[in-house]
Enzyme design. Sequence first.
Site, PDB file in Angstrom:
ATOM      1  N   ASP A  11       6.124   0.543   6.797  1.00  0.00           N
ATOM      2  CA  ASP A  11       4.690   0.332   6.590  1.00  0.00           C
ATOM      3  C   ASP A  11       4.114   1.445   5.718  1.00  0.00           C
ATOM      4  O   ASP A  11       3.614   2.435   6.245  1.00  0.00           O
ATOM      5  CB  ASP A  11       3.994   0.287   7.955  1.00  0.00           C
ATOM      6  CG  ASP A  11       2.525  -0.075   7.863  1.00  0.00           C
ATOM      7  OD1 ASP A  11       2.104  -0.652   6.847  1.00  0.00           O
ATOM      8  OD2 ASP A  11       1.791   0.240   8.822  1.00  0.00           O
ATOM      9  N   GLU A  51      -4.938   1.704   2.386  1.00  0.00           N
ATOM     10  CA  GLU A  51      -5.034   0.513   3.226  1.00  0.00           C
ATOM     11  C   GLU A  51      -5.206   0.890   4.685  1.00  0.00           C
ATOM     12  O   GLU A  51      -5.956   0.243   5.418  1.00  0.00           O
ATOM     13  CB  GLU A  51      -3.775  -0.346   3.048  1.00  0.00           C
ATOM     14  CG  GLU A  51      -3.825  -1.691   3.781  1.00  0.00           C
ATOM     15  CD  GLU A  51      -3.315  -1.638   5.207  1.00  0.00           C
ATOM     16  OE1 GLU A  51      -3.519  -2.626   5.939  1.00  0.00           O
ATOM     17  OE2 GLU A  51      -2.730  -0.615   5.618  1.00  0.00           O
ATOM     18  N   HIS A  79       0.833  -1.208   0.000  1.00  0.00           N
ATOM     19  CA  HIS A  79       0.000   0.000   0.000  1.00  0.00           C
ATOM     20  C   HIS A  79       0.863   1.251   0.000  1.00  0.00           C
ATOM     21  O   HIS A  79       1.830   1.369   0.751  1.00  0.00           O
ATOM     22  CB  HIS A  79      -1.012  -0.008   1.144  1.00  0.00           C
ATOM     23  CG  HIS A  79      -0.459  -0.061   2.534  1.00  0.00           C
ATOM     24  ND1 HIS A  79      -0.104   1.073   3.237  1.00  0.00           N
ATOM     25  CD2 HIS A  79      -0.225  -1.102   3.365  1.00  0.00           C
ATOM     26  CE1 HIS A  79       0.314   0.727   4.438  1.00  0.00           C
ATOM     27  NE2 HIS A  79       0.264  -0.583   4.550  1.00  0.00           N
TER      28      HIS A  79
END
Length: 467
Positions: A291, A325, A279
Site C-alpha cells: 500500500d 492519498e 499513490h
Amino acid sequence: MRLLLFVVALLCSTTIYSQNDEAVLKNIYKTSLTNGKSYEWLDYLSNQIGGRLSGSVNAELAVEWGEKELKELGLDKVWLQPVMVPKWIRGAKEYAYVKSSSGKTTSVNICALGGSVATNPLGVESEVVEVHNFKELEQLGRDKVEGKIVFFNRPMQADLIQTFQAYGGCVNQRYKGAVEAAKYGAVGVIVRSMNLRLDDLPHTGSMTYDDLPNSKRIPSAAISTNDAELLSSMLKLDNTLKFYFKQNCQQLPDVKSYNVIGEITGSEFPNEYIIVGGHLDSWDLGDGSHDDGAGIVQSMEVLRLFKETGITPRRSIRVVMFMNEENGLRGATKYAEVAKQKGENHIFSLESDAGGFTPRGFSFDCSDAVFSKIENWKPLFKPYLIHYFEQGGSGADVGPLKTKTNVVAGLRPDSQRYFDHHHAANDTFDAVNKRELELGAATMTSLVYLFDKYGIAPISHKNELKD
C-alpha cells in the site's frame, strides 16, 4: 451477399476483439513474467527509500526516484505537478499498558492514528468504556463517558468474502471515533485495528477532528487485535481497570510536494487520455510495499510494457504517481483540478491500490452500455484466470476524474491477506510475491491496451475493430 454482410456486422457488434488481440495479450504477459521491471523497482522503493509519509524526506526521495525512472524509460513527457500536502509526524514510539485494580500492569501494542494529537507529556491514564458503534456511545452518554477513554472494539466482519466490504463496515470508528467520543467528554480513544486476523501489530490510518477546536481534540490510537481481545476480556472481569498511553505525534504546517507524471503521446488521438496510477505516499510503520508501492510500480510497468512490446498507443497514456492519498487525497484533487482547467478528456483511468496479490479482475465505474462492451473482453483474460469484471467502485485517486461519460476502474487482486498488512509494520517488501506482482502489471497493461484500441463508445454506436 447482403446476408453475409449482415452476419459479419452482427458478429462484429458483439465481439469487440480480434485474434491479434489474443497474441498481443500473450506477449504482454510473457514479457512481464520473463523480462519485467516491477519487482526490481519495488525492491528499491521499499528497501532503499522505505515508508513515505506525505511531507517527509522519504516522500521527497520517492518523487526524485520516480521522476528519474520515468525519464529513463524514454517517455515523451515527464513532469512534476506541485501540490501542498499535510505534514504529520509520529515522533517517538508510542507506549501503553493496562493496569488492573490491584496495580498490576500489562503492556499492549498501540500506534497513533494519522492526524491525531499527542497525549500530554506524561501520557493519559483513565478508566475505559468499551463500545462497538456510535449508537452504543450515545446510549452511554456523558455521565458514563466523561473523563474516560473510549475503546471502540468493532471487528471486521469475518464472513464477508469481499474484505474491503468488511473494512468499510468498521472503519468509521477509526476515522470519526475521536470526534464522537469528544462530544461526551472522553479524554482519549483506542480503536481496534482494521485487521481480520489476530496478531500483535497495531494498524494505523487516517482520522479526523472535523471542525473541533484544538482545545477539544483528544488523542486517538489503534490497538492490535490480540490486545483488543485482551483488553475486552479484562474489562469483563474488572470494569474499573485503567488504560495508560503516551504518544508524541505532531501536526506541522503544510509543505510542497509533487505528483509524478509520465506520458506516451497518442499517435491518433493525442487529446484523449488514459491514465494508470497509484499513490506514492505510504504510512510510516512499514515500507508501503503493498500500500501502495505495488500499484506504483505496476503502473510504471504498463508504460514500459507498451514500449517493450512495440505497441504504439492511439491515445495518450499517462502514469500518475499521486501524492498524499493516505491522509488527505491532495494529489488526486490537484490532478483532477488541473485536468479540468485544461479541458483534458480523460476517457479511462485505472488505479492499482489494493495490494500486489494475485490479480482477479477489475471493478468499473461506468454506464451499463459501456460495461456491456467491456464484458466482451472477458474471454481474452480467461487464460490468465482473470474472471472478475464487475460494476462498482474504482480507486480513491482516480475517483475525482469521473464524469458521466468516461470510465474509472480499479484493479482487484485477491484481497484475503491484504488487511493482514494494511497500514501496519509488516507491509514490507518480503510480503510481496514477484510473480503475483508481475501478473498484476500485465493484467493492467492488457486492459489499457484494449481501452486504447477500442475506446469507450458502446458497441451499438460503432465498430472499432482495426485488424
